[in-house]
Design a protein around this motif. Sequence first.
Motif, PDB file in Angstrom:
ATOM      1  N   LEU A  61      26.969  44.733  39.615  1.00 56.23           N
ATOM      2  CA  LEU A  61      27.019  43.712  40.664  1.00 56.23           C
ATOM      3  C   LEU A  61      28.170  43.973  41.635  1.00 56.23           C
ATOM      4  O   LEU A  61      28.020  43.820  42.851  1.00 56.23           O
ATOM      5  N   GLY A  62      29.328  44.374  41.088  1.00 58.96           N
ATOM      6  CA  GLY A  62      30.468  44.662  41.949  1.00 58.96           C
ATOM      7  C   GLY A  62      30.156  45.753  42.950  1.00 58.96           C
ATOM      8  O   GLY A  62      30.528  45.653  44.137  1.00 58.96           O
ATOM      9  N   LYS A  63      29.484  46.792  42.510  1.00 54.15           N
ATOM     10  CA  LYS A  63      29.120  47.877  43.417  1.00 54.15           C
ATOM     11  C   LYS A  63      28.132  47.411  44.480  1.00 54.15           C
ATOM     12  O   LYS A  63      28.183  47.855  45.633  1.00 54.15           O
ATOM     13  N   GLU A  64      27.231  46.509  44.115  1.00 55.21           N
ATOM     14  CA  GLU A  64      26.280  45.981  45.091  1.00 55.21           C
ATOM     15  C   GLU A  64      27.002  45.185  46.181  1.00 55.21           C
ATOM     16  O   GLU A  64      26.674  45.300  47.373  1.00 55.21           O
ATOM     17  N   TYR A  65      27.988  44.389  45.788  1.00 51.69           N
ATOM     18  CA  TYR A  65      28.742  43.610  46.774  1.00 51.69           C
ATOM     19  C   TYR A  65      29.597  44.525  47.654  1.00 51.69           C
ATOM     20  O   TYR A  65      29.719  44.300  48.870  1.00 51.69           O
ATOM     21  N   MET A  76      38.504  47.647  38.685  1.00 49.51           N
ATOM     22  CA  MET A  76      39.431  47.802  37.563  1.00 49.51           C
ATOM     23  C   MET A  76      38.740  48.411  36.347  1.00 49.51           C
ATOM     24  O   MET A  76      39.318  49.236  35.632  1.00 49.51           O
ATOM     25  N   LEU A  77      37.493  48.028  36.120  1.00 53.61           N
ATOM     26  CA  LEU A  77      36.767  48.573  34.976  1.00 53.61           C
ATOM     27  C   LEU A  77      36.425  50.046  35.180  1.00 53.61           C
ATOM     28  O   LEU A  77      36.456  50.841  34.253  1.00 53.61           O
ATOM     29  N   VAL A  78      36.110  50.421  36.409  1.00 53.76           N
ATOM     30  CA  VAL A  78      35.800  51.817  36.715  1.00 53.76           C
ATOM     31  C   VAL A  78      37.059  52.669  36.704  1.00 53.76           C
ATOM     32  O   VAL A  78      37.049  53.814  36.241  1.00 53.76           O
ATOM     33  N   GLU A  79      38.176  52.115  37.223  1.00 53.60           N
ATOM     34  CA  GLU A  79      39.423  52.870  37.331  1.00 53.60           C
ATOM     35  C   GLU A  79      40.583  52.062  36.733  1.00 53.60           C
ATOM     36  O   GLU A  79      41.376  51.452  37.447  1.00 53.60           O
ATOM     37  N   PRO A  80      40.692  52.022  35.389  1.00 50.18           N
ATOM     38  CA  PRO A  80      41.738  51.214  34.740  1.00 50.18           C
ATOM     39  C   PRO A  80      43.154  51.689  35.012  1.00 50.18           C
ATOM     40  O   PRO A  80      44.109  50.967  34.735  1.00 50.18           O
ATOM     41  N   ARG A  81      43.320  52.887  35.610  1.00 51.87           N
ATOM     42  CA  ARG A  81      44.670  53.348  35.953  1.00 51.87           C
ATOM     43  C   ARG A  81      45.319  52.462  37.007  1.00 51.87           C
ATOM     44  O   ARG A  81      46.538  52.537  37.225  1.00 51.87           O
ATOM     45  N   ILE A  82      44.533  51.615  37.674  1.00 49.16           N
ATOM     46  CA  ILE A  82      45.079  50.686  38.661  1.00 49.16           C
ATOM     47  C   ILE A  82      46.216  49.875  38.050  1.00 49.16           C
ATOM     48  O   ILE A  82      47.247  49.629  38.681  1.00 49.16           O
ATOM     49  N   SER A 134      34.312  36.899  30.457  1.00 50.06           N
ATOM     50  CA  SER A 134      34.442  37.797  29.296  1.00 50.06           C
ATOM     51  C   SER A 134      33.141  37.945  28.519  1.00 50.06           C
ATOM     52  O   SER A 134      32.955  38.924  27.796  1.00 50.06           O
ATOM     53  N   SER A 135      32.219  36.989  28.682  1.00 53.94           N
ATOM     54  CA  SER A 135      30.943  37.097  27.972  1.00 53.94           C
ATOM     55  C   SER A 135      29.935  37.955  28.719  1.00 53.94           C
ATOM     56  O   SER A 135      28.860  38.271  28.185  1.00 53.94           O
ATOM     57  N   THR A 136      30.273  38.347  29.953  1.00 52.18           N
ATOM     58  CA  THR A 136      29.362  39.182  30.747  1.00 52.18           C
ATOM     59  C   THR A 136      29.605  40.652  30.430  1.00 52.18           C
ATOM     60  O   THR A 136      30.754  41.102  30.468  1.00 52.18           O
ATOM     61  N   PRO A 137      28.577  41.419  30.096  1.00 52.32           N
ATOM     62  CA  PRO A 137      28.768  42.846  29.784  1.00 52.32           C
ATOM     63  C   PRO A 137      29.422  43.586  30.946  1.00 52.32           C
ATOM     64  O   PRO A 137      29.114  43.332  32.120  1.00 52.32           O
ATOM     65  N   SER A 138      30.317  44.500  30.619  1.00 55.66           N
ATOM     66  CA  SER A 138      31.034  45.248  31.656  1.00 55.66           C
ATOM     67  C   SER A 138      30.076  46.003  32.562  1.00 55.66           C
ATOM     68  O   SER A 138      30.303  46.113  33.770  1.00 55.66           O
ATOM     69  N   GLU A 139      28.984  46.547  31.982  1.00 52.05           N
ATOM     70  CA  GLU A 139      28.027  47.292  32.787  1.00 52.05           C
ATOM     71  C   GLU A 139      27.404  46.414  33.875  1.00 52.05           C
ATOM     72  O   GLU A 139      27.171  46.859  35.003  1.00 52.05           O
ATOM     73  N   TYR A 199      30.843  33.574  47.791  1.00 48.31           N
ATOM     74  CA  TYR A 199      31.565  34.759  48.249  1.00 48.31           C
ATOM     75  C   TYR A 199      32.793  35.027  47.381  1.00 48.31           C
ATOM     76  O   TYR A 199      33.158  36.184  47.161  1.00 48.31           O
ATOM     77  N   ASP A 200      33.428  33.967  46.884  1.00 49.68           N
ATOM     78  CA  ASP A 200      34.575  34.155  45.999  1.00 49.68           C
ATOM     79  C   ASP A 200      34.140  34.831  44.707  1.00 49.68           C
ATOM     80  O   ASP A 200      34.823  35.721  44.192  1.00 49.68           O
ATOM     81  N   HIS A 201      32.994  34.451  44.172  1.00 48.84           N
ATOM     82  CA  HIS A 201      32.458  35.124  42.977  1.00 48.84           C
ATOM     83  C   HIS A 201      32.132  36.585  43.283  1.00 48.84           C
ATOM     84  O   HIS A 201      32.353  37.472  42.453  1.00 48.84           O
ATOM     85  N   HIS A 202      31.581  36.841  44.470  1.00 50.46           N
ATOM     86  CA  HIS A 202      31.289  38.220  44.860  1.00 50.46           C
ATOM     87  C   HIS A 202      32.570  39.058  44.854  1.00 50.46           C
ATOM     88  O   HIS A 202      32.595  40.181  44.339  1.00 50.46           O
ATOM     89  N   LEU A 203      33.634  38.496  45.447  1.00 52.04           N
ATOM     90  CA  LEU A 203      34.906  39.216  45.515  1.00 52.04           C
ATOM     91  C   LEU A 203      35.466  39.508  44.126  1.00 52.04           C
ATOM     92  O   LEU A 203      35.964  40.604  43.850  1.00 52.04           O
ATOM     93  N   GLN A 204      35.387  38.517  43.250  1.00 51.49           N
ATOM     94  CA  GLN A 204      35.874  38.731  41.890  1.00 51.49           C
ATOM     95  C   GLN A 204      35.077  39.825  41.189  1.00 51.49           C
ATOM     96  O   GLN A 204      35.635  40.630  40.434  1.00 51.49           O
ATOM     97  N   GLY A 205      33.785  39.869  41.458  1.00 49.19           N
ATOM     98  CA  GLY A 205      32.967  40.941  40.895  1.00 49.19           C
ATOM     99  C   GLY A 205      33.398  42.301  41.410  1.00 49.19           C
ATOM    100  O   GLY A 205      33.465  43.284  40.659  1.00 49.19           O
ATOM    101  N   MET A 206      33.720  42.392  42.703  1.00 50.09           N
ATOM    102  CA  MET A 206      34.197  43.642  43.295  1.00 50.09           C
ATOM    103  C   MET A 206      35.524  44.071  42.672  1.00 50.09           C
ATOM    104  O   MET A 206      35.727  45.249  42.349  1.00 50.09           O
ATOM    105  N   GLN A 207      36.425  43.117  42.496  1.00 49.90           N
ATOM    106  CA  GLN A 207      37.736  43.423  41.924  1.00 49.90           C
ATOM    107  C   GLN A 207      37.613  43.860  40.462  1.00 49.90           C
ATOM    108  O   GLN A 207      38.240  44.849  40.046  1.00 49.90           O
ATOM    109  N   MET A 208      36.807  43.141  39.690  1.00 50.08           N
ATOM    110  CA  MET A 208      36.637  43.517  38.282  1.00 50.08           C
ATOM    111  C   MET A 208      35.969  44.878  38.148  1.00 50.08           C
ATOM    112  O   MET A 208      36.329  45.676  37.273  1.00 50.08           O
ATOM    113  N   ALA A 209      34.994  45.142  39.005  1.00 52.75           N
ATOM    114  CA  ALA A 209      34.299  46.428  38.939  1.00 52.75           C
ATOM    115  C   ALA A 209      35.269  47.575  39.188  1.00 52.75           C
ATOM    116  O   ALA A 209      35.249  48.589  38.485  1.00 52.75           O
TER     117      ALA A 209
END
Length: 390
Positions: free
Chosen positions: A367-371, A332-338, A357-362, A320-330
Amino acid sequence: MGLLDFLFGRNTQQSDLKTNTKSDDDRVKEQNAQKSDNTIEPFVFKSNCHQRYENGLPKMGLQECFRTVCVEKNIDGCKGYKLEPGIGYIVKVFNDDLGKPNMSDKPMKVVRKTENSVELRGFPIEAVSPFGWQEVDYSVYGFIVYYEHGKVSKCVLHMYDRNTFIEYRYVDKTPLMTANINSSISECEQFAQQAQNAANIGNTSRAHQYGMKVYDSIIREPIQLRKVSDIQSVALALGKLMEGDYFSDNDSIKKAVGLSYYFLSKAIAGGNDNPYLYAYRFSVTWEYNKVFYHLFAHSENKQLINSLYNPIEQSMLMAYDHHLQGMQMADMLVEPRIANLDPALGNIFNEIYTRYSSTPSEQIIKLGKEYHAQIFEYLDKKIKALDFDF
């Protein structure tokens, strides 16, 4: 400096503690070399309450007392320090109740500036002591000024070596409006719109107070959620409310987190591109991660019992912690004005992103959107049933 450091303003000029002394000429050269083009407009902020935090947790309760906080230009140096005129600023906190300074004046420099905040940091300097001039490293002190529509909304004094900070706030104590019972607009929407009006003129205190009225209104009369049309106003009011520490019992925290996340996600799904929606959603997932562990478990028809000795549960928490990090990164990547709205969230993103950093942003965004969808769908069913036992 990498691209992420450039985008999110990571401070790479950390000062090391010095034990040797320098000549006055060397010190002047060092100070001049550290001059920055970043500036801050001098100000005086009248605080009528402050909250101390240690290790991220509030301590001693909200202190309702008067403090004058100000930032002044360094025009003539600073008494008690070997500081050349024109180097940085002087940060002062005055105890109005006792009629004397609350701390010694602190020379600082601007290290980062965004559209809604300015961060200052102390630096190594010689200070007078009973034993003569002694070098002290004031980089352990930081000071962040937050603005709402050009007005100072709060000031935060950081003592990094003690993992402690003090938030100086101003609470507007004038009476709040009451809802119009004859209006076609729901009560919680009326309060949400007042919260937005307050935020738009820089009155953070009033925005928080109306945000609390939004929350209380929903809890008291949940059926009104079936006719709410101004999703964005309710989302922003609740998101703004969650900046503070207004809830102490676990039941209220879970309800407030669930409702704020739900409305923020619903507004985002509706196509609203207000960056604050993303910033508040990022923040609530970060600040209340333990609530989200349970939301993930409940969405999978599981229960967490918070046992340190249960390997299956520990495996769930890690997932679940990995899921949350995916949500947070997604987000920020979608809306970098944060990162410009809240540089602290930009720093959090940097720390998380280095692990992936080795995981593609897409792939991160997907995954972030799925979580996000997993949590939202669970909350959507509960809220439509007017069941706030998240």
